[in-house]
Write a protein that holds these residues in place. Structure first.
Motif, PDB file in Angstrom:
ATOM      1  N   ALA A 139       0.833  -1.198   0.000  1.00 29.25           N
ATOM      2  CA  ALA A 139       0.000   0.000   0.000  1.00 29.25           C
ATOM      3  C   ALA A 139       0.870   1.252   0.000  1.00 29.25           C
ATOM      4  CB  ALA A 139      -0.922   0.014   1.210  1.00 29.25           C
ATOM      5  N   LEU A 140       0.312   2.313  -0.570  1.00 31.29           N
ATOM      6  CA  LEU A 140       0.921   3.633  -0.530  1.00 31.29           C
ATOM      7  C   LEU A 140       0.230   4.405   0.577  1.00 31.29           C
ATOM      8  CD1 LEU A 140       2.752   5.845  -1.779  1.00 31.29           C
ATOM      9  CD2 LEU A 140       0.827   6.402  -3.286  1.00 31.29           C
ATOM     10  N   ALA A 189       2.129   8.884  -8.952  1.00 32.99           N
ATOM     11  CA  ALA A 189       1.781  10.010  -8.092  1.00 32.99           C
ATOM     12  C   ALA A 189       2.493  11.235  -8.643  1.00 32.99           C
ATOM     13  CB  ALA A 189       2.198   9.746  -6.657  1.00 32.99           C
ATOM     14  N   VAL A 190       1.766  12.354  -8.730  1.00 32.86           N
ATOM     15  CA  VAL A 190       2.339  13.583  -9.263  1.00 32.86           C
ATOM     16  C   VAL A 190       2.082  14.738  -8.304  1.00 32.86           C
ATOM     17  CG1 VAL A 190       2.198  12.907 -11.687  1.00 32.86           C
ATOM     18  CG2 VAL A 190       0.273  14.065 -10.642  1.00 32.86           C
ATOM     19  N   LYS A 191       3.045  15.658  -8.260  1.00 34.04           N
ATOM     20  CA  LYS A 191       2.904  16.862  -7.439  1.00 34.04           C
ATOM     21  C   LYS A 191       2.316  17.952  -8.319  1.00 34.04           C
ATOM     22  CE  LYS A 191       5.584  19.342  -4.020  1.00 34.04           C
ATOM     23  NZ  LYS A 191       6.938  19.462  -3.438  1.00 34.04           N
ATOM     24  N   TYR A 218      -0.588  16.555  -3.846  1.00 28.15           N
ATOM     25  CA  TYR A 218      -0.251  15.402  -4.681  1.00 28.15           C
ATOM     26  C   TYR A 218      -1.525  14.777  -5.231  1.00 28.15           C
ATOM     27  CZ  TYR A 218       4.436  15.602  -2.738  1.00 28.15           C
ATOM     28  OH  TYR A 218       5.689  16.015  -2.380  1.00 28.15           O
ATOM     29  N   VAL A 219      -1.407  14.218  -6.414  1.00 31.14           N
ATOM     30  CA  VAL A 219      -2.496  13.451  -7.011  1.00 31.14           C
ATOM     31  C   VAL A 219      -1.972  12.035  -7.234  1.00 31.14           C
ATOM     32  CG1 VAL A 219      -3.964  13.134  -9.043  1.00 31.14           C
ATOM     33  CG2 VAL A 219      -3.607  15.424  -8.107  1.00 31.14           C
ATOM     34  N   VAL A 220      -2.648  11.069  -6.612  1.00 28.83           N
ATOM     35  CA  VAL A 220      -2.316   9.665  -6.804  1.00 28.83           C
ATOM     36  C   VAL A 220      -3.227   9.164  -7.927  1.00 28.83           C
ATOM     37  CG1 VAL A 220      -2.224   7.371  -5.765  1.00 28.83           C
ATOM     38  CG2 VAL A 220      -1.686   9.396  -4.382  1.00 28.83           C
ATOM     39  N   VAL A 239      -4.340  14.336  -2.325  1.00 29.65           N
ATOM     40  CA  VAL A 239      -3.878  14.195  -0.940  1.00 29.65           C
ATOM     41  C   VAL A 239      -2.858  15.295  -0.644  1.00 29.65           C
ATOM     42  CG1 VAL A 239      -4.283  11.702  -0.926  1.00 29.65           C
ATOM     43  CG2 VAL A 239      -2.038  12.562  -1.556  1.00 29.65           C
ATOM     44  N   ASP A 240      -2.578  15.503   0.635  1.00 27.49           N
ATOM     45  CA  ASP A 240      -1.604  16.521   1.035  1.00 27.49           C
ATOM     46  C   ASP A 240      -0.166  16.026   0.929  1.00 27.49           C
ATOM     47  OD1 ASP A 240      -3.676  18.241   1.614  1.00 27.49           O
ATOM     48  OD2 ASP A 240      -3.701  17.751   3.750  1.00 27.49           O
ATOM     49  N   ARG A 241       0.061  14.798   1.401  1.00 26.81           N
ATOM     50  CA  ARG A 241       1.421  14.269   1.454  1.00 26.81           C
ATOM     51  C   ARG A 241       1.436  12.786   1.096  1.00 26.81           C
ATOM     52  NH1 ARG A 241       0.597  17.611   5.152  1.00 26.81           N
ATOM     53  NH2 ARG A 241      -0.184  16.216   6.747  1.00 26.81           N
ATOM     54  N   LEU A 242       2.573  12.352   0.546  1.00 27.18           N
ATOM     55  CA  LEU A 242       2.843  10.934   0.335  1.00 27.18           C
ATOM     56  C   LEU A 242       3.774  10.520   1.460  1.00 27.18           C
ATOM     57  CD1 LEU A 242       3.641  10.992  -3.495  1.00 27.18           C
ATOM     58  CD2 LEU A 242       1.432  10.578  -2.403  1.00 27.18           C
TER      59      LEU A 242
END
Length: 175
Positions: free
Chosen positions: A42-43, A62-64, A107-109, A122-125
């Motif tokens: 899992a991420l 995942a991209v910032k 971030y976009v997963v 999401v805010d953070r990975l």
């Protein structure tokens, strides 16, 4: 002492541990876990102080991004990612987490479920980890978008997202 710790943790998952030892031949350890226990990659992601686990099997990348990258088309938040329009799902909005997007970056997963591809904001990975899925029990079984839970290394309960269920909620969300 080491096997006692293993036995205690397996017992907590309603499993059992058998240890057969024969002098000169070695030892055989048999671990039995219930079918409700599964381990997945899992991420781990964060929204405010909440941590969620996204099954890695459905994650593409995942991209910032910045807030300016997010557009709205017919009430649906979207992202233009490599000349492809990607519908977005905001976890803060989905799980009603009070959230002030003061930070310009997030971030976009990117997730694929069957033929559907969408992004989860999401805010953070945090990290990629192997997690043990435990069901939430009958009392919490009807929570939409949650497949189960796990306990992180710091003792915090982390919800494991049901991406197929969340894919149904992608239409109609707006930032």
């Amino acid at each position: 002492v080491g096997m006692d710790v293993v036995r205690t943790n397996i017992s907590r998952m309603n499993g059992s541990l058998e240890l057969d030892s024969e002098l000169g031949r070695g030892s055989q350890v048999t671990i039995k876990l219930p079918l409700t226990v599964a381990i997945i990659q899992a991420l781990l992601v964060e929204v405010q102080s909440a941590t969620f686990a996204v099954p890695l099997a459905s994650v593409v990348e995942a991209v910032k991004i910045t807030k300016e990258d997010i557009k709205s088309v017919n009430g649906q938040a979207v992202l233009n990612l490599r000349e492809r329009i990607l519908p977005l799902l905001d976890l803060a909005q989905t799980f009603q987490i009070s959230h002030d997007r003061t930070n310009d970056e997030c971030y976009v997963v990117v997730v694929t479920i069957g033929a559907q591809r969408f992004g989860v904001v999401v805010d953070r990975l945090r990290a990629q980890e192997e997690v043990v899925i435990k069901s939430l029990g009958d009392f919490l079984a009807d929570i939409q978008g949650v497949a189960g839970a796990t306990i992180a290394g710091d003792g915090k309960v982390v919800l494991i997202l049901d991406m197929a269920n969340l894919a149904q909620n992608v239409r109609g969300t707006a930032f």
